[in-house]
Design an enzyme around this catalytic site. Structure first.
Site, short mmCIF file in Angstrom:
data_model
loop_
_atom_site.label_atom_id
_atom_site.label_comp_id
_atom_site.label_asym_id
_atom_site.label_seq_id
_atom_site.Cartn_x
_atom_site.Cartn_y
_atom_site.Cartn_z
N ASP A 185 -9.74 -101.95 10.33
CA ASP A 185 -10.67 -102.91 9.73
C ASP A 185 -10.15 -104.31 10.04
O ASP A 185 -9.01 -104.63 9.72
CB ASP A 185 -10.77 -102.69 8.22
CG ASP A 185 -11.65 -103.74 7.56
OD1 ASP A 185 -12.88 -103.65 7.70
OD2 ASP A 185 -11.10 -104.64 6.89
N GLU A 269 -14.73 -100.64 13.33
CA GLU A 269 -16.04 -100.95 12.79
C GLU A 269 -16.88 -101.66 13.85
O GLU A 269 -16.36 -102.41 14.68
CB GLU A 269 -15.91 -101.82 11.54
CG GLU A 269 -15.08 -103.06 11.74
CD GLU A 269 -14.83 -103.81 10.46
OE1 GLU A 269 -15.68 -103.72 9.54
OE2 GLU A 269 -13.81 -104.49 10.36
N CYS A 322 -16.38 -95.96 -1.75
CA CYS A 322 -15.13 -95.50 -2.36
C CYS A 322 -14.56 -94.37 -1.51
O CYS A 322 -15.22 -93.35 -1.30
CB CYS A 322 -15.37 -95.03 -3.79
SG CYS A 322 -13.90 -94.32 -4.57
N CYS A 325 -14.09 -90.93 -3.96
CA CYS A 325 -15.18 -90.07 -4.43
C CYS A 325 -16.47 -90.24 -3.65
O CYS A 325 -17.39 -89.43 -3.79
CB CYS A 325 -15.44 -90.31 -5.91
SG CYS A 325 -16.22 -91.92 -6.26
N CYS A 341 -13.47 -98.41 -8.67
CA CYS A 341 -14.67 -97.58 -8.52
C CYS A 341 -15.23 -97.26 -9.90
O CYS A 341 -14.51 -96.70 -10.75
CB CYS A 341 -14.33 -96.31 -7.77
SG CYS A 341 -15.75 -95.18 -7.60
N CYS A 344 -15.20 -93.00 -10.30
CA CYS A 344 -13.98 -92.20 -10.48
C CYS A 344 -12.80 -92.99 -11.01
O CYS A 344 -11.76 -92.42 -11.33
CB CYS A 344 -13.59 -91.53 -9.16
SG CYS A 344 -13.03 -92.69 -7.89
N ASP A 351 -9.54 -103.94 2.16
CA ASP A 351 -9.34 -103.71 3.59
C ASP A 351 -8.81 -102.31 3.87
O ASP A 351 -9.24 -101.65 4.82
CB ASP A 351 -8.40 -104.77 4.15
CG ASP A 351 -8.96 -106.16 4.01
OD1 ASP A 351 -10.19 -106.31 4.03
OD2 ASP A 351 -8.17 -107.12 3.89
#
Length: 409
Positions: A185, A269, A322, A325, A341, A344, A351
């Protein structure tokens, strides 16, 4: 594997060689601009399409004109290569890979390309056509033993440094297969973050030297045009720009080489860098980080050394997803660097979480491409696929696309 590879070295010409190179640069630029004007007018006025062979014939006529007799003072091969460069520029324009060719300026970087019949290479010494002495090259690394020289390009940057770029054909052996795979990333604050949690700090070569650059540019603007002091001030600005560029290039080359050596597959990405630089608040920082150059270097090095380079779709929500989850946030502002999150309770570094999601998504898509034999574009995680990615695939892969029971889109 046989590949074409360029090796760039700095050299230090004598006064005689520098004068000859200055004439060569000027003639190559002049012929390029003359041919561009000729081709453009032929189409605009007579709707006649002019190609390389037409301009090569025209070059013979130009050299016979008394006012253009100076073209005979330099190697004719260099002038022909200049016409070939123009033809390549038009080809790139017609195939929508570049803008319409523009005239070359004497204030920008100067270059001239020599084919194999315009220079000699003996005992590690290069001698150019129209010159009697070999170039004083700083051989920072040796050429490969099996290298076959195809051409070389002599250039002079705006700071007055001379370089020779030697294009060779050589064999490359793929690196030993590595077990590791990595997702990357990229960002402005942290240049790159890997799925292993490693962070490469952004050296910010432009931002760190921006204060001094502004001061030198103000001094330059106050100098009288055409004066010797203005030339000295311009050279100081050019040298600082060169220092910035060298620092950026060194960082990117070391980082991308390390990634290629340690990982068998590299997942990144898919960013629309050209669109991102239109954001006036971030354009300078994005250009300073050079995202596009990172991806370019990873791609060609992966091809050289038997690695897999796999870019994801630009709409994949790597940061908002996330990695524990699969819950997908509705929004995540750029100022938020860490988040919890709501599904969860996992707490994420923005990053690192994005890099993990990029790796998981890339691994699934790469496996899918190998299984189905489909092209990479057909299996990239588009919005349509992300909505349905939780159906019929393992849960850990569904999480990578925002699928699964707890995820929302």
């Amino acid at each position: 594997m046989i590949v074409q590879k360029a090796f760039k070295y700095r050299f230090f010409p004598t006064d005689k060689q520098a004068a000859q190179l200055a004439r060569t640069f000027g003639c190559a630029r002049y012929v390029y601009n003359l041919a561009l004007e000729y081709r453009s007018k032929s189409w605009q006025q007579e709707k006649i399409s002019i190609g390389y062979h037409d301009t090569a014939s025209k070059l013979t006529e130009w050299k016979m004109e008394p006012e253009k007799a100076f073209l005979s003072e330099v190697s004719s091969v260099v002038l022909q290569q200049s016409l070939r460069n123009l033809d390549t520029a038009f080809t790139n324009f017609f195939e929508k890979r570049a803008q319409y060719p523009t005239f070359k300026s004497r204030r920008a970087r100067q270059s001239a390309r020599y084919a194999t019949n315009a220079f000699s290479y003996r005992d590690g010494r290069i001698t150019l056509a129209k010159q009697s002495d070999p170039l004083d090259i700083a051989w920072s690394r040796p050429l490969p033993d099996d290298a076959k020289l195809l051409s070389l390009t002599i250039s002079r940057d705006t700071s007055g440094r001379y370089f020779v770029s030697i294009l060779v054909e050589t064999g490359l052996k793929p690196l030993k297969k590595a077990k590791a795979e990595v997702g990357i990333d990229v960002g402005v604050k942290t240049l790159a973050t890997t799925s292993d949690g490693e962070k490469i700090e952004n050296p910010r070569p432009l931002v760190r030297r921006e204060k001094r650059l502004k001061r030198l540019q103000r001094r330059l603007s106050r100098k009288v045009k055409g004066g010797a002091n203005r030339q000295k001030a311009r050279l100081k600005v050019a040298k600082l720009h060169a220092k910035i560029s060298d620092a950026r290039r060194d960082t990117l080359q070391k980082f991308t080489t390390k990634i290629i050596r340690e990982n068998q597959a590299i997942f990144v990405e898919g960013l629309n860098v050209a669109g991102m630089v239109k954001n006036h608040n971030l354009a300078k920082h994005i250009a300073d980080a050079a995202f596009a150059e990172i991806f370019r270097e990873l791609e060609y090095k992966a091809g050289w050394y038997g690695r897999t380079y796999f870019p994801l779709d630009k709409f994949f929500p790597s940061s908002k997803l996330c990695s524990s989850c699969g819950h997908l946030l509705d929004e995540l502002p750029l100022c938020v660097r860490e988040w919890g999150c709501p599904a969860c309770g996992a707490y994420h570094d923005r990053d690192v979480n994005a890099a993990i999601n990029i790796k998981r998504a890339g691994q699934y898509l790469l496996k899918l491409r190998k299984t189905t034999g489909s092209g990479a574009r057909k299996v990239t995680p588009t919005r349509y696929q992300r909505r349905r990615s939780g159906v019929g695939i393992p849960r850990h892969n569904a999480i990578a696309f925002g699928g699964g029971r707890k995820s929302t889109y």
